[in-house]
Design a protein around this motif. Sequence first.
Motif, PDB file in Angstrom:
ATOM      1  N   PHE A 140      48.830 -26.254   1.650  1.00 20.91           N
ATOM      2  CA  PHE A 140      49.642 -27.269   2.294  1.00 20.91           C
ATOM      3  C   PHE A 140      50.277 -28.134   1.212  1.00 20.91           C
ATOM      4  O   PHE A 140      49.634 -28.486   0.252  1.00 20.91           O
ATOM      5  CB  PHE A 140      48.784 -28.165   3.196  1.00 20.91           C
ATOM      6  CG  PHE A 140      48.023 -27.405   4.236  1.00 20.91           C
ATOM      7  CD1 PHE A 140      48.663 -26.910   5.352  1.00 20.91           C
ATOM      8  CD2 PHE A 140      46.670 -27.183   4.095  1.00 20.91           C
ATOM      9  CE1 PHE A 140      47.975 -26.212   6.313  1.00 20.91           C
ATOM     10  CE2 PHE A 140      45.970 -26.477   5.051  1.00 20.91           C
ATOM     11  CZ  PHE A 140      46.615 -25.991   6.167  1.00 20.91           C
TER      12      PHE A 140
ATOM     13  N   THR B  29      51.804 -31.033   2.085  1.00 15.29           N
ATOM     14  CA  THR B  29      51.858 -32.386   2.619  1.00 15.29           C
ATOM     15  C   THR B  29      50.494 -32.764   3.171  1.00 15.29           C
ATOM     16  O   THR B  29      49.722 -31.910   3.588  1.00 15.29           O
ATOM     17  CB  THR B  29      52.945 -32.520   3.706  1.00 15.29           C
ATOM     18  OG1 THR B  29      52.963 -33.864   4.162  1.00 15.29           O
ATOM     19  CG2 THR B  29      52.689 -31.595   4.874  1.00 15.29           C
ATOM     20  N   SER B  30      50.210 -34.038   3.148  1.00 15.62           N
ATOM     21  CA  SER B  30      48.931 -34.507   3.676  1.00 15.62           C
ATOM     22  C   SER B  30      49.060 -34.968   5.117  1.00 15.62           C
ATOM     23  O   SER B  30      48.072 -35.245   5.766  1.00 15.62           O
ATOM     24  CB  SER B  30      48.401 -35.635   2.802  1.00 15.62           C
ATOM     25  OG  SER B  30      49.387 -36.618   2.655  1.00 15.62           O
TER      26      SER B  30
ATOM     27  N   VAL C 248      50.050 -34.212   8.979  1.00 14.49           N
ATOM     28  CA  VAL C 248      50.205 -33.106   9.923  1.00 14.49           C
ATOM     29  C   VAL C 248      51.568 -33.196  10.581  1.00 14.49           C
ATOM     30  O   VAL C 248      52.013 -34.275  10.971  1.00 14.49           O
ATOM     31  CB  VAL C 248      49.101 -33.168  11.003  1.00 14.49           C
ATOM     32  CG1 VAL C 248      49.334 -32.134  12.089  1.00 14.49           C
ATOM     33  CG2 VAL C 248      47.735 -32.995  10.389  1.00 14.49           C
ATOM     34  N   ARG C 249      52.217 -32.071  10.697  1.00 12.54           N
ATOM     35  CA  ARG C 249      53.500 -32.048  11.419  1.00 12.54           C
ATOM     36  C   ARG C 249      53.196 -32.133  12.908  1.00 12.54           C
ATOM     37  O   ARG C 249      52.542 -31.254  13.463  1.00 12.54           O
ATOM     38  CB  ARG C 249      54.247 -30.761  11.120  1.00 12.54           C
ATOM     39  CG  ARG C 249      54.709 -30.686   9.682  1.00 12.54           C
ATOM     40  CD  ARG C 249      55.537 -29.489   9.464  1.00 12.54           C
ATOM     41  NE  ARG C 249      56.804 -29.711  10.166  1.00 12.54           N
ATOM     42  CZ  ARG C 249      57.812 -28.883  10.101  1.00 12.54           C
ATOM     43  NH1 ARG C 249      57.734 -27.782   9.420  1.00 12.54           N
ATOM     44  NH2 ARG C 249      58.923 -29.147  10.748  1.00 12.54           N
TER      45      ARG C 249
ATOM     46  N   ASN D 114      47.124 -31.728   5.377  1.00 11.72           N
ATOM     47  CA  ASN D 114      47.058 -31.977   6.815  1.00 11.72           C
ATOM     48  C   ASN D 114      45.840 -32.794   7.252  1.00 11.72           C
ATOM     49  O   ASN D 114      45.210 -32.498   8.258  1.00 11.72           O
ATOM     50  CB  ASN D 114      47.101 -30.656   7.576  1.00 11.72           C
ATOM     51  CG  ASN D 114      48.459 -30.013   7.523  1.00 11.72           C
ATOM     52  OD1 ASN D 114      49.452 -30.664   7.222  1.00 11.72           O
ATOM     53  ND2 ASN D 114      48.523 -28.741   7.814  1.00 11.72           N
TER      54      ASN D 114
ATOM     55  N   LYS E 127      46.598 -37.301  10.691  1.00 13.08           N
ATOM     56  CA  LYS E 127      47.083 -36.719  11.939  1.00 13.08           C
ATOM     57  C   LYS E 127      47.879 -37.675  12.819  1.00 13.08           C
ATOM     58  O   LYS E 127      48.706 -37.243  13.603  1.00 13.08           O
ATOM     59  CB  LYS E 127      45.897 -36.166  12.733  1.00 13.08           C
ATOM     60  CG  LYS E 127      45.191 -35.017  12.037  1.00 13.08           C
ATOM     61  CD  LYS E 127      43.978 -34.582  12.810  1.00 13.08           C
ATOM     62  CE  LYS E 127      43.221 -33.436  12.242  1.00 13.08           C
ATOM     63  NZ  LYS E 127      43.291 -33.119  10.881  1.00 13.08           N
TER      64      LYS E 127
END
Length: 178
Positions: free
Chosen positions: A61, A63-64, A66-67, A145, A148
Amino acid sequence: MQDRIVASILEEEAQSSDSTSSDSPSLRESATDLPEAFVMAKEHQHRITLEDYSSSSVPQFFTSIVRPEVQAYNINYPHSLIHLIQGNLFHGLPNEDPYAHLATYIEICNTVKLAGVPDEAIRLSLFSFSLAGEAKKWLHSFKGNTLKTWEEVVEKFLKKYFPESKTTEGKVVISSFH
């Protein structure tokens, strides 16, 4: 000297494996029944080479945050929105106000409404564009991720850039004012 030590260790291992295989014919047979590639792969799993230390691994991942799942099929943010956000960068410097940054960031994000996309999803998706320097490094320091919700991001952001010690210090200054 080291070569002698390594040679003696290898010799001892060879002798112990010979005695084990001669004592137990079933072990010797089972070892020969296995494909050679499987045995070599099994041995390779336990060895760590210099190449293992020098090769870089690709993170799963990048990015940290979450999409968030949205109802919209395709999300396109206006370029002007990203430019507005990047005009209000937070670097993590001691003289910057994290509360003011968040207030301005939310104000900018609230100017956009996309069908099927909640406000929280917009804030989460674009937050990394509002950070630079040490603050961007801080955001990327979380495992992939892990953040959240928007509340989680805000909580961690404020804990990092406006810790409780700073609040306590401010209270002491106010209460001791003459």
